[in-house]
Design a protein around this motif. Structure first.
Motif, PDB file in Angstrom:
ATOM      1  N   ALA A 283       0.829  -1.203   0.000  1.00 39.54           N
ATOM      2  CA  ALA A 283       0.000   0.000   0.000  1.00 39.54           C
ATOM      3  C   ALA A 283       0.866   1.257   0.000  1.00 39.54           C
ATOM      4  O   ALA A 283       0.559   2.231  -0.702  1.00 39.54           O
ATOM      5  CB  ALA A 283      -0.919  -0.017   1.230  1.00 39.54           C
TER       6      ALA A 283
ATOM      7  N   THR B 247       0.854   4.018  -3.050  1.00 39.99           N
ATOM      8  CA  THR B 247       0.540   5.408  -2.723  1.00 39.99           C
ATOM      9  C   THR B 247       1.648   6.342  -3.181  1.00 39.99           C
ATOM     10  O   THR B 247       1.400   7.367  -3.823  1.00 39.99           O
ATOM     11  CB  THR B 247       0.318   5.567  -1.211  1.00 39.99           C
ATOM     12  OG1 THR B 247      -0.764   4.724  -0.791  1.00 39.99           O
ATOM     13  CG2 THR B 247       0.004   7.014  -0.856  1.00 39.99           C
TER      14      THR B 247
ATOM     15  N   SER C 251       3.416   9.076   1.744  1.00 40.56           N
ATOM     16  CA  SER C 251       3.184   7.665   2.029  1.00 40.56           C
ATOM     17  C   SER C 251       3.652   7.301   3.441  1.00 40.56           C
ATOM     18  O   SER C 251       2.960   6.577   4.169  1.00 40.56           O
ATOM     19  CB  SER C 251       3.910   6.803   0.992  1.00 40.56           C
ATOM     20  OG  SER C 251       3.657   5.433   1.210  1.00 40.56           O
TER      21      SER C 251
END
Length: 384
Positions: A13, A17, A68
């Motif tokens: 993830a 991002t 992020s």
């Protein structure tokens, strides 16, 4: 060792991002670079491009990484120190990309940024003893931890900067290095390090489509020094704290290409009676171009070398100490043979004529240095 699915999901993830933010923000940063004058104008034979290209693209990498990290990792004192130091490095890089700052002031600012990270807790307190037969498996650095760690951070910051000489080279090598550390962190159950490296590799991946040959934008000092700084600081937490000989060898394998190129550049310049800060066309990527490779081929060769070194680093962390030692010795022997063959070819070829397969004409690498002040910054500077 079992790998936690949660850690993989968070790292993925963070990667996605950062990649999305960098991909979207790069065109904005490109327009900004033109507006503020952060444009690289080819003016000597070390340039691999033949028309003005904006730099400062590392700002997009920084945006992707920082956003992020702030989303997926809780702030600790060590992380705050690293991020604050990286902000100092990015600001320095932006100013250098616009105004081409002198080397010495940049060097001192880099030391200051490194000390910010070190004093926040990012220190190499112990080094594993490379002598596997010693009764002392670790060296306690004591007060030497601060200067040694600062030297490591500043050295890697500039090592990554020095390989930023071809389209996509420094960004791609940094991607491979960060992915290597990402895998090692997952294997060694270091979830925060894995997320940090997921964010860094994602930011590089998002920027890379604009930076591959023919590049639409350079990362500039803003990007190359930032990538080197983050890799250096994170490697302290993610590599130097491993066991036995692993912690001594892995960081040098993961960052092997920029470390070798920097050491070789310093030795080459000193042996030729030049200042170690004097820029030249003797870097590995320059030599590959002068041997007849196109830019894309040269970058691909260096990507493969970085990937092999990264794979070796992963192998070292997943096997026993004795087998790791034997593997490391075999790797050193193979590297010595490959280096000997490479140097023999260079010496036999002499000054190889420029490749006709690339529109960017390369001149012999034995040209004289033109600007000592470029050593600690990107080698492709504009006239200021």
């Amino acid at each position: 060792m079992p790998i936690q699915l949660t850690s993989i999901g968070l790292a993925l993830a963070a990667l996605l991002t950062a990649a999305l933010v960098a991909l979207i923000s790069t065109p904005v940063v490109r327009s900004l670079a033109f507006r503020v004058g952060a444009v690289d104008v080819p003016k000597d034979n070390r340039r691999m491009h033949n028309h003005p290209i904006p730099r400062m693209g590392g700002l997009a990498i920084f945006f992707g990484f920082i956003l992020s990290v702030l989303i997926f990792i809780p702030l600790t004192s060590e992380l705050r120190g690293m991020l604050l130091g990286s902000v100092v490095i990015v600001i320095l890089g932006i100013l250098d990309d616009i105004f081409a700052l002198p080397a010495l002031p940049k060097f001192f600012v880099q030391i200051g940024a490194a000390l910010i990270a070190v004093l926040a807790g990012n220190r190499i307190d112990f080094l594993s003893n490379p002598n596997i037969f010693s009764s002392e498996p670790f060296w306690d650095l004591g007060w030497l931890a601060v200067p040694i760690t600062a030297l490591w951070i500043v050295g890697i910051t500039n090592a990554v900067n020095l390989i930023d000489g071809l389209d996509g080279l420094a960004c791609g090598v940094s991607t491979i290095s960060s992915m290597t550390l990402l895998v090692i962190a997952l294997v060694m159950e270091e979830p925060d390090v894995a997320i940090l490296m997921g964010a860094l590799s994602g930011a590089c991946i998002g920027f890379l489509p604009y930076n591959l040959n023919p590049a639409k934008i350079f990362m500039g000092d803003t990007g190359s020094t930032f990538l080197g700084f983050i890799l250096a600081v994170v490697s302290i937490q993610g590599l130097f704290k491993f066991y036995a000989i692993i912690s001594f060898a892995v960081p040098f394998l993961m960052l092997g290409l920029p470390i070798f190129d920097t050491c070789f550049a310093i030795l080459r310049r000193v042996s030729h009676g030049q200042s170690p800060m004097a820029p030249d066309r003797g870097h590995i990527h320059h030599r590959l171009i002068d041997m007849g490779f196109t830019q894309k081929q040269a970058v691909a060769v260096l990507y493969i070398i970085s990937a092999i070194l990264g794979l070796s680093a992963v192998v070292l962390t997943t096997i026993g100490v004795v087998r790791a030692t034997l593997f490391l010795m075999a790797l050193c022997a193979a590297g010595a043979v490959a280096g000997k063959l490479y140097l023999d070819r260079v010496n036999n070829n002499g000054e190889t004529p420029p490749s006709t397969g690339d529109s960017r004409v390369a001149k012999p690498w034995r040209s004289q240095p033109t600007d000592i002040g470029n050593y600690f910054g990107e080698e492709d500077q504009s006239d200021k």
